[in-house]
Design a protein around this motif. Structure first.
Motif, mmCIF file in Angstrom:
data_model
loop_
_atom_site.group_PDB
_atom_site.id
_atom_site.type_symbol
_atom_site.label_atom_id
_atom_site.label_comp_id
_atom_site.label_asym_id
_atom_site.label_seq_id
_atom_site.Cartn_x
_atom_site.Cartn_y
_atom_site.Cartn_z
ATOM 1 N N LEU A 55 8.598 4.479 -0.115
ATOM 2 C CA LEU A 55 8.480 5.523 0.904
ATOM 3 C C LEU A 55 8.348 6.896 0.262
ATOM 4 N N GLU A 56 9.043 7.125 -0.846
ATOM 5 C CA GLU A 56 8.956 8.411 -1.529
ATOM 6 C C GLU A 56 7.573 8.622 -2.137
ATOM 7 N N VAL A 57 7.010 7.591 -2.750
ATOM 8 C CA VAL A 57 5.661 7.710 -3.311
ATOM 9 C C VAL A 57 4.641 7.894 -2.189
ATOM 10 N N ASN A 58 4.819 7.176 -1.093
ATOM 11 C CA ASN A 58 3.938 7.344 0.060
ATOM 12 C C ASN A 58 3.956 8.797 0.535
ATOM 13 N N ARG A 59 5.165 9.374 0.595
ATOM 14 C CA ARG A 59 5.291 10.781 0.988
ATOM 15 C C ARG A 59 4.516 11.689 0.041
ATOM 16 N N LEU A 60 4.675 11.449 -1.249
ATOM 17 C CA LEU A 60 4.025 12.295 -2.246
ATOM 18 C C LEU A 60 2.506 12.230 -2.136
ATOM 19 N N VAL A 61 1.963 11.025 -2.007
ATOM 20 C CA VAL A 61 0.502 10.874 -1.926
ATOM 21 C C VAL A 61 -0.030 11.502 -0.649
ATOM 22 N N LEU A 62 0.675 11.334 0.449
ATOM 23 C CA LEU A 62 0.213 11.903 1.710
ATOM 24 C C LEU A 62 0.210 13.426 1.691
ATOM 25 N N GLU A 63 1.016 14.019 0.813
ATOM 26 C CA GLU A 63 1.043 15.480 0.711
ATOM 27 C C GLU A 63 -0.333 16.056 0.385
ATOM 28 N N SER A 64 -1.156 15.280 -0.313
ATOM 29 C CA SER A 64 -2.488 15.765 -0.697
ATOM 30 C C SER A 64 -3.595 15.170 0.172
ATOM 31 N N LEU A 65 -3.226 14.599 1.301
ATOM 32 C CA LEU A 65 -4.208 13.970 2.197
ATOM 33 C C LEU A 65 -5.189 14.992 2.754
ATOM 34 N N PRO A 115 0.796 -1.237 0.000
ATOM 35 C CA PRO A 115 0.000 0.000 0.000
ATOM 36 C C PRO A 115 0.823 1.278 0.000
ATOM 37 N N VAL A 116 0.288 2.270 -0.682
ATOM 38 C CA VAL A 116 0.770 3.645 -0.632
ATOM 39 C C VAL A 116 -0.372 4.472 -0.057
ATOM 40 N N ALA A 117 -0.130 5.129 1.078
ATOM 41 C CA ALA A 117 -1.186 5.860 1.785
ATOM 42 C C ALA A 117 -2.383 4.939 2.037
ATOM 43 N N ASN A 118 -2.064 3.701 2.417
ATOM 44 C CA ASN A 118 -3.049 2.679 2.777
ATOM 45 C C ASN A 118 -3.936 2.223 1.622
ATOM 46 N N LYS A 119 -3.458 2.405 0.385
ATOM 47 C CA LYS A 119 -4.160 1.879 -0.785
ATOM 48 C C LYS A 119 -3.146 1.188 -1.684
ATOM 49 N N PRO A 120 -3.426 -0.050 -2.121
ATOM 50 C CA PRO A 120 -2.461 -0.772 -2.951
ATOM 51 C C PRO A 120 -2.041 0.014 -4.191
ATOM 52 N N VAL A 121 -0.762 -0.078 -4.530
ATOM 53 C CA VAL A 121 -0.240 0.611 -5.713
ATOM 54 C C VAL A 121 -1.056 0.258 -6.952
ATOM 55 N N LEU A 122 -1.438 -1.004 -7.077
ATOM 56 C CA LEU A 122 -2.201 -1.463 -8.239
ATOM 57 C C LEU A 122 -3.495 -0.684 -8.415
ATOM 58 N N PHE A 123 -4.127 -0.289 -7.318
ATOM 59 C CA PHE A 123 -5.404 0.412 -7.393
ATOM 60 C C PHE A 123 -5.245 1.781 -8.059
ATOM 61 N N TYR A 124 -4.099 2.438 -7.847
ATOM 62 C CA TYR A 124 -3.873 3.729 -8.493
ATOM 63 C C TYR A 124 -3.846 3.557 -10.011
ATOM 64 N N TYR A 156 0.058 -0.990 -19.007
ATOM 65 C CA TYR A 156 0.372 -0.238 -17.794
ATOM 66 C C TYR A 156 1.028 -1.193 -16.798
ATOM 67 N N LEU A 157 2.226 -0.866 -16.349
ATOM 68 C CA LEU A 157 2.909 -1.694 -15.365
ATOM 69 C C LEU A 157 2.314 -1.448 -13.983
ATOM 70 N N GLY A 158 1.862 -2.529 -13.346
ATOM 71 C CA GLY A 158 1.065 -2.411 -12.132
ATOM 72 C C GLY A 158 1.784 -1.890 -10.919
ATOM 73 N N ASP A 159 3.121 -1.807 -10.958
ATOM 74 C CA ASP A 159 3.846 -1.267 -9.805
ATOM 75 C C ASP A 159 4.383 0.133 -10.088
ATOM 76 N N ASN A 160 3.872 0.787 -11.140
ATOM 77 C CA ASN A 160 4.293 2.147 -11.469
ATOM 78 C C ASN A 160 3.296 3.162 -10.934
ATOM 79 N N PHE A 161 3.798 4.323 -10.621
ATOM 80 C CA PHE A 161 2.964 5.391 -10.072
ATOM 81 C C PHE A 161 3.233 6.663 -10.860
ATOM 82 N N ILE A 162 2.185 7.229 -11.446
ATOM 83 C CA ILE A 162 2.306 8.426 -12.282
ATOM 84 C C ILE A 162 1.338 9.483 -11.780
ATOM 85 N N VAL A 163 1.868 10.621 -11.377
ATOM 86 C CA VAL A 163 1.015 11.722 -10.944
ATOM 87 C C VAL A 163 0.334 12.341 -12.158
ATOM 88 N N GLY A 164 -0.946 12.585 -12.036
ATOM 89 C CA GLY A 164 -1.682 13.229 -13.123
ATOM 90 C C GLY A 164 -2.386 12.265 -14.056
#
Length: 355
Positions: A228-238, A27-36, A104-112
């Motif tokens: 941890l870096e992606v978690n930080r980024l997502v939490l910034e908009s919590l 999870p990233v911010a308590n949501k699985p990366v795949l869900f994003y 789409y690679l399921g472990d990738n995270f793209i803002v926007g």
């Protein structure tokens, strides 16, 4: 247009977490990366998604179901071994048919999200469209070479001597022309069918391959540092919220989310931070950029810039930071005498100890 979402990798860089859990479900911010990724696909207007799965198929299916929770129609495609991105396209041939598709690679995270690139692809319809970003060490990625006009003239997977610093982001768009390219591939030196080789074939055959250099945020969440870096980024908009309970002796500072059933007692939480459903935080400090999942216990401890997965407990520990703690873990202090570390560690673990 369909989507092909890859969720079959073994996640060796996230061991030991991924010995027992799919890397795409960390999870990233308590949501699985795949869900994003699923949400980004749905937001781009795509409804039919084929999810390529491997040994963790049961876990992925349990989490995603039929896709209706995301407004999608999901079909699961079994890949017997992780033999490369192009191999995923090969096994999905019947499912994809003659449709254009986004991979789409399921472990990738793209803002926007991917709305803009999907719309551009539908409008211009090149044979392939790739996304690129500048990286510090391109030897770890697929690398693109562009000519003076910005056209893609060459691709190489994890080159020893990169010709540019432009790495391929884990989102690709294809017309059915890619199937002809994939059909004739031979395994690379890594023993895999490389999607970069397939796109290179398109280039050499005179097909049109377009690229977009993105300036937004992208991460391959394949290791702890990036997670941890992606978690930080997502939490910034919590968005701060208290759906659970925090007593009068506790202090919630900044963007803090306390989910339903969670209890905070005599503790200080400095956001951005999220406390999962049913978790108890007692006599503790939870610092910024920390995600505590559901059903955990944090008692008499301090933790910051970390991810804690469900049902874990941390009791009486003075300080934890920059850590990824798995499911059902117990963290407790060692006896004061004798001054010795007592460890039970799985294969491929990494431990840092202050002696």
């Amino acid at each position: 247009m369909k989507a092909l979402l890859l969720a079959g990798g073994s996640g060796t860089r996230l061991r030991p977490i991924t010995h027992t859990s799919a890397k795409q479900l960390v999870p990233v911010a308590n949501k699985p990366v795949l869900f994003y990724g699923l949400e980004a696909i749905g937001a781009a207007g795509i409804r039919e998604v084929g999810i390529v799965v491997g040994d963790t198929q049961a876990e992925i299916e349990s989490a995603v179901g039929d896709g209706s929770a995301f407004g999608l129609q999901v079909t699961y495609l079994r890949q017997q071994a992780p033999l490369g991105l192009a191999h995923a396209v090969l096994i999905a041939r019947d499912y994809l048919g003659d449709d254009d598709f986004v991979m789409y690679l399921g472990d990738n995270f793209i803002v926007g999200g991917i709305d803009d690139i999907v719309a551009r692809f539908a409008r211009e319809r090149p044979d392939a469209q790739i996304m690129l970003t500048r990286v510090g060490d391109p030897r770890q990625f697929g690398v693109a070479e562009l000519d003076a006009d910005g056209r893609v003239v060459g691709l190489e997977e994890k080159p020893a001597a990169p010709k540019s610093d432009l790495a391929l982001v884990g989102v690709y768009l294809f017309t059915p022309a890619i199937h002809e390219a994939v059909a004739g591939l031979k395994p690379s030196w890594r023993g895999e069918l490389e999607i970069t080789d397939a796109i290179q074939w398109l280039i050499e055959e005179g097909r049109r391959v377009s690229s977009t250099v993105i300036t937004g945020y992208w991460k391959d969440t394949g290791n702890v540092t990036d997670m941890l870096e992606v978690n930080r980024l997502v939490l910034e908009s919590l968005e701060p919220r208290v759906n659970g309970r925090a007593d009068a002796a506790s202090e919630l500072i900044g963007r803090v989310a306390v989910e339903a059933g969670a209890v905070v007692e005599r503790s200080r939480i400095v956001g951005p931070a999220v406390i999962g459903a049913g978790t108890r935080v007692v006599d503790s400090y939870v610092g910024p950029f920390t995600s505590i999942a559901a059903g955990c216990l944090i008692s008499g401890s301090e933790i910051e810039y970390s991810i804690v997965l469900p049902r874990s407990s941390i009791r009486g520990v003075s300080r934890i930071e920059a850590s990824l703690i798995g499911h059902d873990v117990e963290v407790t202090p060692a006896p004061a005498i004798p001054r010795a570390h007592r460890l039970v560690l799985g294969d491929h673990s990494k431990v840092q100890i202050i002696s």
